[in-house]
Write a protein that holds these residues in place. Sequence first.
Motif, PDB file in Angstrom:
ATOM      1  N   SER A 186       0.834  -1.196   0.000  1.00  0.00           N
ATOM      2  CA  SER A 186       0.000   0.000   0.000  1.00  0.00           C
ATOM      3  C   SER A 186       0.872   1.249   0.000  1.00  0.00           C
ATOM      4  CB  SER A 186      -0.921   0.013   1.221  1.00  0.00           C
ATOM      5  OG  SER A 186      -0.162   0.117   2.412  1.00  0.00           O
ATOM      6  N   LEU A 187       0.228   2.386  -0.236  1.00  0.00           N
ATOM      7  CA  LEU A 187       0.904   3.683  -0.221  1.00  0.00           C
ATOM      8  C   LEU A 187       0.045   4.672   0.547  1.00  0.00           C
ATOM      9  CD1 LEU A 187       3.171   5.612  -1.357  1.00  0.00           C
ATOM     10  CD2 LEU A 187       1.510   6.181  -3.154  1.00  0.00           C
ATOM     11  N   ASP A 188       0.646   5.332   1.528  1.00  0.00           N
ATOM     12  CA  ASP A 188      -0.018   6.436   2.213  1.00  0.00           C
ATOM     13  C   ASP A 188       0.570   7.750   1.710  1.00  0.00           C
ATOM     14  OD1 ASP A 188      -1.899   5.220   4.129  1.00  0.00           O
ATOM     15  OD2 ASP A 188      -0.088   4.279   4.930  1.00  0.00           O
ATOM     16  N   ILE A 189      -0.308   8.699   1.430  1.00  0.00           N
ATOM     17  CA  ILE A 189       0.090  10.005   0.911  1.00  0.00           C
ATOM     18  C   ILE A 189      -0.341  11.079   1.883  1.00  0.00           C
ATOM     19  CG2 ILE A 189      -0.166  11.677  -0.971  1.00  0.00           C
ATOM     20  CD1 ILE A 189      -0.872   9.338  -2.798  1.00  0.00           C
ATOM     21  N   GLN A 190       0.562  11.972   2.205  1.00  0.00           N
ATOM     22  CA  GLN A 190       0.232  13.147   2.991  1.00  0.00           C
ATOM     23  C   GLN A 190       0.463  14.354   2.089  1.00  0.00           C
ATOM     24  OE1 GLN A 190       2.647  14.829   6.432  1.00  0.00           O
ATOM     25  NE2 GLN A 190       0.948  13.872   7.537  1.00  0.00           N
ATOM     26  N   ALA A 191      -0.603  15.055   1.774  1.00  0.00           N
ATOM     27  CA  ALA A 191      -0.534  16.179   0.840  1.00  0.00           C
ATOM     28  C   ALA A 191      -0.928  17.476   1.544  1.00  0.00           C
ATOM     29  CB  ALA A 191      -1.451  15.943  -0.350  1.00  0.00           C
ATOM     30  N   THR A 192      -0.330  18.556   1.122  1.00  0.00           N
ATOM     31  CA  THR A 192      -0.710  19.889   1.568  1.00  0.00           C
ATOM     32  C   THR A 192      -1.276  20.639   0.365  1.00  0.00           C
ATOM     33  OG1 THR A 192       1.042  19.915   3.234  1.00  0.00           O
ATOM     34  CG2 THR A 192       0.068  22.031   2.644  1.00  0.00           C
ATOM     35  N   VAL A 193      -2.486  21.181   0.522  1.00  0.00           N
ATOM     36  CA  VAL A 193      -3.161  21.845  -0.595  1.00  0.00           C
ATOM     37  C   VAL A 193      -3.539  23.272  -0.222  1.00  0.00           C
ATOM     38  CG1 VAL A 193      -4.078  19.650  -1.437  1.00  0.00           C
ATOM     39  CG2 VAL A 193      -5.475  21.062   0.085  1.00  0.00           C
ATOM     40  N   CYS A 194      -3.703  24.092  -1.252  1.00  0.00           N
ATOM     41  CA  CYS A 194      -4.258  25.443  -1.103  1.00  0.00           C
ATOM     42  C   CYS A 194      -5.571  25.469  -1.867  1.00  0.00           C
ATOM     43  CB  CYS A 194      -3.298  26.491  -1.652  1.00  0.00           C
ATOM     44  SG  CYS A 194      -1.795  26.694  -0.688  1.00  0.00           S
ATOM     45  N   GLY A 195      -6.666  25.740  -1.153  1.00  0.00           N
ATOM     46  CA  GLY A 195      -7.980  25.719  -1.782  1.00  0.00           C
ATOM     47  C   GLY A 195      -8.836  24.587  -1.239  1.00  0.00           C
ATOM     48  N   LYS A 196     -10.061  24.493  -1.738  1.00  0.00           N
ATOM     49  CA  LYS A 196     -11.010  23.503  -1.256  1.00  0.00           C
ATOM     50  C   LYS A 196     -11.497  22.655  -2.417  1.00  0.00           C
ATOM     51  CE  LYS A 196     -15.311  23.076   1.404  1.00  0.00           C
ATOM     52  NZ  LYS A 196     -16.392  23.823   2.107  1.00  0.00           N
ATOM     53  N   GLY A 197     -11.513  21.328  -2.210  1.00  0.00           N
ATOM     54  CA  GLY A 197     -11.990  20.444  -3.260  1.00  0.00           C
ATOM     55  C   GLY A 197     -11.668  18.990  -2.952  1.00  0.00           C
ATOM     56  N   ILE A 199      -9.199  15.806  -3.643  1.00  0.00           N
ATOM     57  CA  ILE A 199      -7.897  15.391  -4.143  1.00  0.00           C
ATOM     58  C   ILE A 199      -7.972  13.915  -4.496  1.00  0.00           C
ATOM     59  CG2 ILE A 199      -6.982  14.979  -1.812  1.00  0.00           C
ATOM     60  CD1 ILE A 199      -4.210  15.743  -2.951  1.00  0.00           C
ATOM     61  N   GLU A 200      -7.474  13.566  -5.677  1.00  0.00           N
ATOM     62  CA  GLU A 200      -7.523  12.196  -6.164  1.00  0.00           C
ATOM     63  C   GLU A 200      -6.111  11.723  -6.485  1.00  0.00           C
ATOM     64  OE1 GLU A 200      -9.970  12.778  -9.580  1.00  0.00           O
ATOM     65  OE2 GLU A 200     -11.823  12.346  -8.501  1.00  0.00           O
ATOM     66  N   ALA A 201      -5.837  10.464  -6.175  1.00  0.00           N
ATOM     67  CA  ALA A 201      -4.540   9.857  -6.470  1.00  0.00           C
ATOM     68  C   ALA A 201      -4.766   8.543  -7.195  1.00  0.00           C
ATOM     69  CB  ALA A 201      -3.746   9.624  -5.190  1.00  0.00           C
ATOM     70  N   THR A 209      -3.703   0.572 -14.151  1.00  0.00           N
ATOM     71  CA  THR A 209      -4.155   1.135 -12.884  1.00  0.00           C
ATOM     72  C   THR A 209      -4.081   0.076 -11.789  1.00  0.00           C
ATOM     73  OG1 THR A 209      -5.662   2.641 -14.019  1.00  0.00           O
ATOM     74  CG2 THR A 209      -6.053   2.265 -11.673  1.00  0.00           C
ATOM     75  N   VAL A 210      -3.363   0.408 -10.693  1.00  0.00           N
ATOM     76  CA  VAL A 210      -3.194  -0.569  -9.608  1.00  0.00           C
ATOM     77  C   VAL A 210      -3.631  -0.008  -8.248  1.00  0.00           C
ATOM     78  CG1 VAL A 210      -1.347  -1.841 -10.755  1.00  0.00           C
ATOM     79  CG2 VAL A 210      -0.778   0.136  -9.319  1.00  0.00           C
ATOM     80  N   GLY A 211      -4.152   1.233  -8.222  1.00  0.00           N
ATOM     81  CA  GLY A 211      -4.617   1.794  -6.957  1.00  0.00           C
ATOM     82  C   GLY A 211      -5.230   3.165  -7.148  1.00  0.00           C
ATOM     83  N   VAL A 212      -6.344   3.419  -6.444  1.00  0.00           N
ATOM     84  CA  VAL A 212      -7.039   4.702  -6.540  1.00  0.00           C
ATOM     85  C   VAL A 212      -7.513   5.113  -5.160  1.00  0.00           C
ATOM     86  CG1 VAL A 212      -8.986   5.948  -7.555  1.00  0.00           C
ATOM     87  CG2 VAL A 212      -7.820   4.192  -8.895  1.00  0.00           C
ATOM     88  N   ALA A 213      -7.421   6.405  -4.865  1.00  0.00           N
ATOM     89  CA  ALA A 213      -7.940   6.930  -3.595  1.00  0.00           C
ATOM     90  C   ALA A 213      -8.311   8.387  -3.782  1.00  0.00           C
ATOM     91  CB  ALA A 213      -6.912   6.781  -2.477  1.00  0.00           C
ATOM     92  N   SER A 214      -9.226   8.883  -2.949  1.00  0.00           N
ATOM     93  CA  SER A 214      -9.621  10.286  -2.993  1.00  0.00           C
ATOM     94  C   SER A 214     -10.071  10.731  -1.608  1.00  0.00           C
ATOM     95  CB  SER A 214     -10.748  10.513  -4.006  1.00  0.00           C
ATOM     96  OG  SER A 214     -11.917   9.812  -3.617  1.00  0.00           O
ATOM     97  N   ALA A 215     -10.049  12.061  -1.401  1.00  0.00           N
ATOM     98  CA  ALA A 215     -10.467  12.615  -0.116  1.00  0.00           C
ATOM     99  C   ALA A 215     -10.804  14.078  -0.291  1.00  0.00           C
ATOM    100  CB  ALA A 215      -9.359  12.447   0.929  1.00  0.00           C
ATOM    101  N   GLU A 216     -11.661  14.589   0.579  1.00  0.00           N
ATOM    102  CA  GLU A 216     -11.965  16.015   0.584  1.00  0.00           C
ATOM    103  C   GLU A 216     -10.829  16.764   1.271  1.00  0.00           C
ATOM    104  OE1 GLU A 216     -15.743  17.024   2.144  1.00  0.00           O
ATOM    105  OE2 GLU A 216     -16.882  15.737   0.769  1.00  0.00           O
ATOM    106  N   ARG A 247      -4.619  14.758  -8.682  1.00  0.00           N
ATOM    107  CA  ARG A 247      -5.517  15.794  -9.201  1.00  0.00           C
ATOM    108  C   ARG A 247      -6.199  16.498  -8.032  1.00  0.00           C
ATOM    109  NH1 ARG A 247      -6.433  15.248 -14.731  1.00  0.00           N
ATOM    110  NH2 ARG A 247      -5.696  13.252 -15.626  1.00  0.00           N
ATOM    111  N   PHE A 248      -6.259  17.834  -8.141  1.00  0.00           N
ATOM    112  CA  PHE A 248      -6.961  18.639  -7.141  1.00  0.00           C
ATOM    113  C   PHE A 248      -7.518  19.867  -7.840  1.00  0.00           C
ATOM    114  CE2 PHE A 248      -6.832  22.048  -3.848  1.00  0.00           C
ATOM    115  CZ  PHE A 248      -7.829  21.530  -3.023  1.00  0.00           C
TER     116      PHE A 248
END
Length: 274
Positions: A186-197, A199-201, A209-216, A247-248
């Motif tokens: 597995s892969l854990d991602i910690q992202a820092t974003v500017c704005g609201k929406g 985020i998809e990985a 395609t071997v993995g997909v995740a998304s979060a607000e 993508r964000f």
Amino acid sequence: FERNNWINLNGTWSFEIDNQNSGEAKEFYKPEAVFSKEITVPFCPESELSGVCIKDFILGVWYKKSVELLPLDYLGKRVILHFGACDFFTKVYVNGNCVGSHKGGYTPFSFDITKFLSDKLTTITVYARNDTRNSMQSIGKQSFTYNSQECIYTRTTGIWQTVWIEFIPESFIQSVKYYPNADNCSLDIQATVCGKGIIEATAYYNNKTVGVASAEASSGTVSLHLDLSEKHLWNVGEGKLYDLELRFCEDYVKSYFGLRSIRIDGKKFLINNK
């Protein structure tokens, strides 16, 4: 961490040596200032590939380059000027305005130059001050004597990594950190974003395609967890890598990661438990 919309600024820049560190008083930062030399960036002036090839001590240098940025490139976007590295203390000017400074010769840095752009040519001027004989400055293995010796090498002054301009939307991914887990695939991602929406990985291996995740996300740090359907371990001499798309809102970033484990077992150093 690559976006599609960027301009590589490597190549020929105007150049001036400023061993007296008086260039600011002489207003070298103004767009109309005339420099007497040229240099090939990102090679440092001590190197032959720079076209300057001065091996002696250099205390200060100035660079200047004019770039034509069309309004279509940046309207509604932020324009970020990136430096891979510049040794040691750096000040950056855009169209005669100081946009920021950075201390340190080994780490990347960037500035938002959006409000300093003009409708015509954008002139970027860089001042770098470097004194390897100053005990208050970190120099690594750069020689503090004239000659290089053994593993102490010739000095590196000024820009020595790629310089580029990047165009990003108002809402964007600022940074990411990856935490691969080889045992759990597995892969854990910690992202820092500017704005609201949202985020998809999406992770790929050999375009599959071997993995997909998304979060607000909303202007801050957000975490994502990707379970990978295929395990391909990074190994010594066999650098297998996964591609990753982030993508964000309107922002799109291409990246990659390797899946491996590292641990100490007594006096043994194990990679992937071997």
